[in-house]
Design a protein around this motif. Structure first.
Motif, PDB file in Angstrom:
ATOM      1  N   ASP A  61       1.447  -4.315   5.392  1.00  0.00           N
ATOM      2  CA  ASP A  61       0.700  -3.898   4.207  1.00  0.00           C
ATOM      3  C   ASP A  61       1.371  -2.715   3.505  1.00  0.00           C
ATOM      4  OD1 ASP A  61      -1.192  -5.843   4.386  1.00  0.00           O
ATOM      5  OD2 ASP A  61      -2.661  -4.620   5.458  1.00  0.00           O
ATOM      6  N   LEU A  62       1.982  -1.838   4.289  1.00  0.00           N
ATOM      7  CA  LEU A  62       2.669  -0.696   3.679  1.00  0.00           C
ATOM      8  C   LEU A  62       3.873  -1.149   2.868  1.00  0.00           C
ATOM      9  CD1 LEU A  62       2.679   2.101   6.405  1.00  0.00           C
ATOM     10  CD2 LEU A  62       1.450   2.096   4.240  1.00  0.00           C
ATOM     11  N   TYR A  69       8.008   4.694 -15.397  1.00  0.00           N
ATOM     12  CA  TYR A  69       6.710   4.988 -15.978  1.00  0.00           C
ATOM     13  C   TYR A  69       6.232   3.860 -16.877  1.00  0.00           C
ATOM     14  CZ  TYR A  69       6.053   9.678 -14.317  1.00  0.00           C
ATOM     15  OH  TYR A  69       5.822  10.747 -13.517  1.00  0.00           O
ATOM     16  N   SER A  70       7.167   3.122 -17.457  1.00  0.00           N
ATOM     17  CA  SER A  70       6.764   2.069 -18.382  1.00  0.00           C
ATOM     18  C   SER A  70       6.492   0.753 -17.674  1.00  0.00           C
ATOM     19  CB  SER A  70       7.854   1.851 -19.435  1.00  0.00           C
ATOM     20  OG  SER A  70       9.034   1.417 -18.802  1.00  0.00           O
ATOM     21  N   VAL A  71       6.828   0.648 -16.399  1.00  0.00           N
ATOM     22  CA  VAL A  71       6.660  -0.626 -15.712  1.00  0.00           C
ATOM     23  C   VAL A  71       5.477  -0.613 -14.756  1.00  0.00           C
ATOM     24  CG1 VAL A  71       7.701  -2.245 -14.107  1.00  0.00           C
ATOM     25  CG2 VAL A  71       9.067  -1.262 -15.919  1.00  0.00           C
ATOM     26  N   SER A  72       5.506   0.285 -13.787  1.00  0.00           N
ATOM     27  CA  SER A  72       4.520   0.148 -12.716  1.00  0.00           C
ATOM     28  C   SER A  72       3.544   1.300 -12.608  1.00  0.00           C
ATOM     29  CB  SER A  72       5.247   0.000 -11.379  1.00  0.00           C
ATOM     30  OG  SER A  72       6.048   1.124 -11.155  1.00  0.00           O
ATOM     31  N   ALA A  73       3.938   2.480 -12.968  1.00  0.00           N
ATOM     32  CA  ALA A  73       3.039   3.611 -12.735  1.00  0.00           C
ATOM     33  C   ALA A  73       2.250   3.896 -13.995  1.00  0.00           C
ATOM     34  CB  ALA A  73       3.815   4.833 -12.287  1.00  0.00           C
ATOM     35  N   ALA A 123       8.015   9.911  -8.253  1.00  0.00           N
ATOM     36  CA  ALA A 123       6.726  10.590  -8.270  1.00  0.00           C
ATOM     37  C   ALA A 123       6.807  12.006  -7.702  1.00  0.00           C
ATOM     38  CB  ALA A 123       5.693   9.783  -7.488  1.00  0.00           C
ATOM     39  N   TYR A 124       7.794  12.250  -6.876  1.00  0.00           N
ATOM     40  CA  TYR A 124       7.890  13.555  -6.219  1.00  0.00           C
ATOM     41  C   TYR A 124       9.275  14.151  -6.451  1.00  0.00           C
ATOM     42  CZ  TYR A 124       3.951  11.513  -3.743  1.00  0.00           C
ATOM     43  OH  TYR A 124       2.767  10.898  -3.449  1.00  0.00           O
ATOM     44  N   LYS A 144       9.949   4.347  -5.340  1.00  0.00           N
ATOM     45  CA  LYS A 144       8.829   4.847  -6.139  1.00  0.00           C
ATOM     46  C   LYS A 144       8.588   6.329  -5.870  1.00  0.00           C
ATOM     47  CE  LYS A 144       6.341   0.530  -6.819  1.00  0.00           C
ATOM     48  NZ  LYS A 144       6.327   0.592  -8.277  1.00  0.00           N
ATOM     49  N   TYR A 145       8.715   6.725  -4.604  1.00  0.00           N
ATOM     50  CA  TYR A 145       8.501   8.138  -4.280  1.00  0.00           C
ATOM     51  C   TYR A 145       9.504   9.041  -5.004  1.00  0.00           C
ATOM     52  CZ  TYR A 145       5.405   6.721  -0.459  1.00  0.00           C
ATOM     53  OH  TYR A 145       4.380   6.200   0.266  1.00  0.00           O
ATOM     54  N   ALA A 204       9.268   1.693  -1.166  1.00  0.00           N
ATOM     55  CA  ALA A 204       8.398   2.866  -1.300  1.00  0.00           C
ATOM     56  C   ALA A 204       9.238   4.094  -1.659  1.00  0.00           C
ATOM     57  CB  ALA A 204       7.646   3.105   0.008  1.00  0.00           C
ATOM     58  N   GLU A 224       0.807  -1.216   0.000  1.00  0.00           N
ATOM     59  CA  GLU A 224       0.000   0.000   0.000  1.00  0.00           C
ATOM     60  C   GLU A 224       0.843   1.271   0.000  1.00  0.00           C
ATOM     61  OE1 GLU A 224      -2.726  -0.554   3.223  1.00  0.00           O
ATOM     62  OE2 GLU A 224      -3.507  -2.391   2.351  1.00  0.00           O
ATOM     63  N   GLY A 225       2.103   1.139   0.427  1.00  0.00           N
ATOM     64  CA  GLY A 225       2.990   2.302   0.375  1.00  0.00           C
ATOM     65  C   GLY A 225       3.224   2.781  -1.041  1.00  0.00           C
ATOM     66  N   HIS A 281       4.978  18.316 -15.006  1.00  0.00           N
ATOM     67  CA  HIS A 281       4.826  17.365 -13.923  1.00  0.00           C
ATOM     68  C   HIS A 281       5.767  16.187 -14.066  1.00  0.00           C
ATOM     69  CE1 HIS A 281       1.911  16.035 -17.026  1.00  0.00           C
ATOM     70  NE2 HIS A 281       2.369  14.852 -16.715  1.00  0.00           N
ATOM     71  N   ARG A 282       6.261  15.954 -15.260  1.00  0.00           N
ATOM     72  CA  ARG A 282       7.172  14.834 -15.429  1.00  0.00           C
ATOM     73  C   ARG A 282       8.600  15.299 -15.196  1.00  0.00           C
ATOM     74  NH1 ARG A 282       5.251  10.348 -19.493  1.00  0.00           N
ATOM     75  NH2 ARG A 282       7.256   9.588 -18.808  1.00  0.00           N
ATOM     76  N   ARG A 341       3.103  15.994   2.508  1.00  0.00           N
ATOM     77  CA  ARG A 341       1.908  15.384   1.919  1.00  0.00           C
ATOM     78  C   ARG A 341       1.895  13.869   2.149  1.00  0.00           C
ATOM     79  NH1 ARG A 341      -0.671  15.892  -4.146  1.00  0.00           N
ATOM     80  NH2 ARG A 341      -2.004  14.090  -3.946  1.00  0.00           N
TER      81      ARG A 341
END
Lengths: 114, 296
Positions: B136-137, B292-296, B150-151, B146-147, B143, A46-47, B229-230, B103
């Protein structure tokens, strides 16, 4: 067995758009709906949900807003009209892809049976 | 009270639960979170019945057994390597800019609190609900990976801040995107019109610096979010701006100082800056495309 399911290209964003097409939700609710409806098969970390949400927001497919919820402020997401079009497009692609894969698998089974 | 114990644990002596707990710890050599959950539930059952079972024993013996139990629970915590939500956030948002950290912290903390509440609602012990929520996180390292895509990181936010004095008004922002092309064309036209032997190079280069000074403004956040944004777009913009400024600076120094050591130093520094920017851009561009081409 199902470890790589959520790595299929475009799967998670499409699922997010579908869930948000029904009603605005916050991140935890989105994750739970996806897990519940897939009966635990699509069990992702979920992260990793939030970067995917933010990427969709940056593309204009969803938008976020804050609402007070039980004494705290929570960020909700909702689908935009652009996201609705993207969802329709993704569903069409997914349907075509799954039908094609089904045809191949059924063909293999038929040959194996023969 | 002893009758109640005998009903629940027929054939067990008062010392058996503790012995079983110790054996469970000694025999456990790792496993899934579900196995840990089963072990924890079994231990909880033993713990809950323990005060009842040993109630008729001396206080000293009772304290000793609870001391052992405390040690055992601490050991269990270590085996689980329990992470606090604050620690997870610290690792997952490392290097990100302040806005992104705030955020993510707000959203993930609310997410975690909901997950713990749901776990407790399903009948889990609070500690077990925490473990499940953290599981679960997922790992904070993954993470964070991935962050990062995205940021904006703090480094990128700072790099972007350097470019802020460029784009605010509609005319200026588009002018700047094509400034190099425009300036090259203007200079080519000038050189073509007066002839190469008559070109006043210092005045051309100084004019470039003046143009950039005149474009001192701020990037509107909304426009930035929609258009850039990219990450590769952001870095392209910054790279173009830095290259333009560096070229203008390099040309000015070279033209004013001729072939002296001042121009050599300026050229070296400018070259290092350009190579650094280009490497950074190429490095992130590859990572972004993969993500971007794999997971997002």
């Amino acid at each position: 067995m199902y470890d790589d399911l959520m790595n299929l290209k475009g799967t998670l964003p499409t699922l997010i758009l579908q869930v948000l097409a029904e009603e605005p939700r916050h991140g935890y609710s989105i994750a739970q709906v996806i897990k519940k409806r897939s009966k635990g098969v699509l069990d992702f970390r979920e992260g990793a949900l939030y970067p995917a949400l933010h990427a969709q927001e940056a593309r204009g497919f969803i938008e976020s807003y804050e609402l007070p919820d039980r004494g705290r402020v929570r960020r909700y997401y909702r689908l935009t009209s652009k996201g609705g079009k993207e969802l329709a497009n993704s569903r069409a692609i997914w349907k075509a892809l799954s039908e094609a894969v089904d045809h191949i698998l059924e063909g293999n089974e038929a040959r194996e049976g023969a | 009270m002893m009758i109640e114990v005998e009903q629940h644990h027929e054939g067990e002596s008062a010392g058996q639960p503790l012995q079983q707990i110790e054996e469970a710890f000694n025999n456990w050599r790792g496993g899934s979170i579900q196995e840990l959950g089963a072990l924890y539930s079994a231990l909880q059952e033993k713990i809950e019945c323990l005060p009842v079972m040993v109630r008729d024993e001396a206080t000293e013996q009772l304290d000793e057994k609870f001391a052992k139990l405390t040690v055992a629970l601490v050991g269990l915590d270590k085996m689980w390597q329990l992470e606090s939500i604050e620690g997870w956030l610290q690792k997952a948002t490392r290097d990100l800019c302040v806005e992104a950290r705030e955020r993510i912290a707000a959203e993930v903390t609310a997410h975690y609190e909901d997950a713990v509440a749901a776990g407790i609602g399903r009948g889990l012990h609070a500690r077990m609900a925490h473990v499940c929520a953290m599981d679960d996180l997922g790992p904070p390292g993954k993470a964070q990976w991935k962050y990062q895509f995205a940021y904006l990181t703090q480094y990128e936010a700072d790099a972007l801040a350097k470019g802020k004095p460029i784009l605010q008004r509609p005319l200026e922002k588009w002018f700047n995107c094509f400034s190099i092309v425009i300036l090259v064309l203007v200079n080519a036209a000038y050189i073509f019109s007066v002839g190469f032997d008559s070109v006043n190079v210092p005045s051309i280069c100084i004019s470039l610096l003046v143009i950039y000074t005149l474009l001192d403004s701020q990037i509107p956040p909304r426009w930035l979010a929609k258009r850039f944004h990219r990450r590769e777009n952001l870095l392209t913009l910054v790279l173009v701006m830095q290259c333009s400024i560096a070229l203008a600076f390099m040309g000015t120094v070279f033209a004013l100082a001729g072939t002296s050591w001042v121009s050599a130093v300026a050229l070296g520094l400018t070259a290092i800056s350009l190579v650094d920017d280009a490497a950074l851009y190429l490095f992130y561009r590859g990572r972004i495309r993969r993500t971007y081409s794999v997971s997002a």
